[in-house]
Design a protein around this motif. Structure first.
Motif, PDB file in Angstrom:
ATOM      1  N   MET A 169       0.809  -1.217   0.000  1.00  0.00           N
ATOM      2  CA  MET A 169       0.000   0.000   0.000  1.00  0.00           C
ATOM      3  C   MET A 169       0.841   1.265   0.000  1.00  0.00           C
ATOM      4  N   SER A 214      -4.656  -1.450  -6.030  1.00  0.00           N
ATOM      5  CA  SER A 214      -5.154  -1.171  -4.687  1.00  0.00           C
ATOM      6  C   SER A 214      -6.576  -0.623  -4.769  1.00  0.00           C
ATOM      7  N   ALA A 400      -7.848   0.911   5.370  1.00  0.00           N
ATOM      8  CA  ALA A 400      -6.455   0.803   5.819  1.00  0.00           C
ATOM      9  C   ALA A 400      -6.311   1.501   7.154  1.00  0.00           C
TER      10      ALA A 400
END
Length: 432
Positions: A169, A214, A400
């Protein structure tokens, strides 16, 4: 100090106090070492020095550097952190967790607020985000083209830049934030040349963002840029949307293997409840575990750094407990799943309602202040960048949480938002 006083005005102006912050961003361009592993890195160390420098200036000047509003907004998280630190599994875990949260959500944002003098400093820092995104994005595209990226569906094609397979990420975060900054700068009222460069940068960053695979970064970027376009006005929104659509068609149509992977990845966003893959199943399971921890300790949570210790007691058998990572210069390894990959649920599990209300309350107050400052402003680019960055963070936090070297960018982003929303309207920054 004497030499600086004797320097010509132009030389003094060139020594922007934002340069240490630019250096913090620039350090994220460095490789993380073999395997690309890492938590805190050189950028975090430099950010600590910047905070120390600001503290020395505050003591030396003997003035109140922040307004009451800024103190309240930036200081809100301290309440929940203090309570959660006392409930940590060990004093060391409590101190470590509290230090990380204070760095990201309190100290570094306050340092950015103190160091930025005016809109030129703000733009300088925003452009440093764009430059870092360009560098990491170029590396990511090269990794995809040469098959040297992180493993994705058994092939080494995932763009991760210098962050490696253990922080997939990282590059997606950097590129997304750079793209949001570029869009804000392009939609503002800066000189035409700067706007053209910003548009070119924003369009170029679409490719590495796509190749990061992502989903969370895609969604957060789409939400943030949509808000920026809405704030900029209908005419500019339609123009930019048409340009982005054209570039997207070219990118997807021009990549054979990439288009198939991208289409599958995009379609998976709408299939998370029908036929979820293992990564989605793990995420849902960890979300459920975090909710279980909160129900056990609703007000104070299980304590800072407590999620890994309590995970197995609350997770179902569907959790795989570790994800597979490979490629980008590192060998195959199992990476433990030590967080729920949702900032709100992580805070809720470890800090309870007290911590979540304190943190989220501060973020909401920042958003309100930033949007209020947009009314009647003559520096729309700074406001669009600030609002876009904050909305990106708040959206990404649903997919996240903090962790890894790129986390320091979250702190700098919050500082930019704080300067825009909380600094005096003259734009000269807080009193010194």
């Amino acid at each position: 100090m004497a030499g600086l006083a004797l320097a010509p005005p132009r030389a003094r102006a060139a020594l922007s106090p934002a340069l240490p912050l630019v250096a913090v961003v620039a350090l994220l361009a460095l490789p993380l070492g073999a395997g690309g592993e890492g938590g805190a890195g050189p950028a975090d160390a430099l950010s600590a020095l910047v905070v120390l420098y600001c503290a020395i200036r505050v003591v030396r000047d003997r003035r109140r550097p922040l307004s009451r509003t800024a103190v309240v907004v930036l200081g809100l998280p301290v309440l929940g952190l203090a309570v959660a630190a006392t409930g940590a599994i060990s004093p060391g875990a409590g101190l470590t967790g509290m230090g990380r949260y204070l760095q990201v959500f309190v100290l570094v944002p306050a340092a950015v607020l103190l160091l930025l003098r005016d809109r030129s400093d703000f733009r300088l820092l925003a452009w440093s985000f764009v430059a870092l995104a360009g560098w990491q994005g170029a590396l990511g595209v090269h990794q995809y083209m040469t098959g040297t990226g992180a493993s994705y569906q058994g092939e080494p094609v995932r763009a991760v830049g210098t962050f490696g397979a253990q922080d997939v990420m990282g590059m997606a975060t950097v590129v997304s934030l750079g793209l949001v900054c570029a869009v804000g700068l392009a939609l503002g009222r800066t000189p035409v040349r700067q706007r053209v460069i910003a548009v070119a940068c924003a369009l170029a960053l679409l490719l590495p963002l796509a190749l990061s695979f992502s989903r969370g970064a895609w969604i957060a970027t789409a939400v943030a840029c949509t808000l920026q376009l809405a704030l900029a006005g209908l005419r500019r929104a339609l123009t930019v949307a048409a340009a982005v659509a054209a570039v997207a068609v070219v990118l997807v149509g021009g990549f054979g293997l990439g288009s198939a992977m991208l289409q599958e990845r995009i379609s998976s966003i709408t299939q998370v409840t029908d036929a979820p893959d293992q990564s989605v199943t793990d995420r849902y399971t960890m979300w459920a575990a975090a909710a279980g921890m909160w129900r056990e300790q609703p007000l104070t949570g299980v304590g800072l750094k407590g999620f890994p210790e309590h995970r197995d007691a609350h997770a179902s058998l569907a959790l795989s407990a570790a994800s597979d990572t490979d490629g980008a210069g590192a060998g195959f390894r199992k990476q433990p799943l030590l967080s729920p990959h949702n900032m709100y649920l992580l805070v809720l599990a470890e800090q309870g309602l007290i911590g979540l209300l304190a943190l989220a309350g501060g973020w909401l107050a920042l958003l309100v202040c930033a949007l209020r400052r947009m009314r009647g402003t003559t520096a729309a680019d700074c406001g669009l960048v600030a609002c876009g960055l904050l909305v990106w963070q708040l959206t990404d936090f649903a997919y996240a949480d903090i962790g890894g070297p790129s986390t320091v960018l979250t702190a700098v982003c919050l500082g930019l938002v704080a300067w825009w929303g909380l600094a005096p309207k003259s734009g000269e920054g807080p009193a010194r």
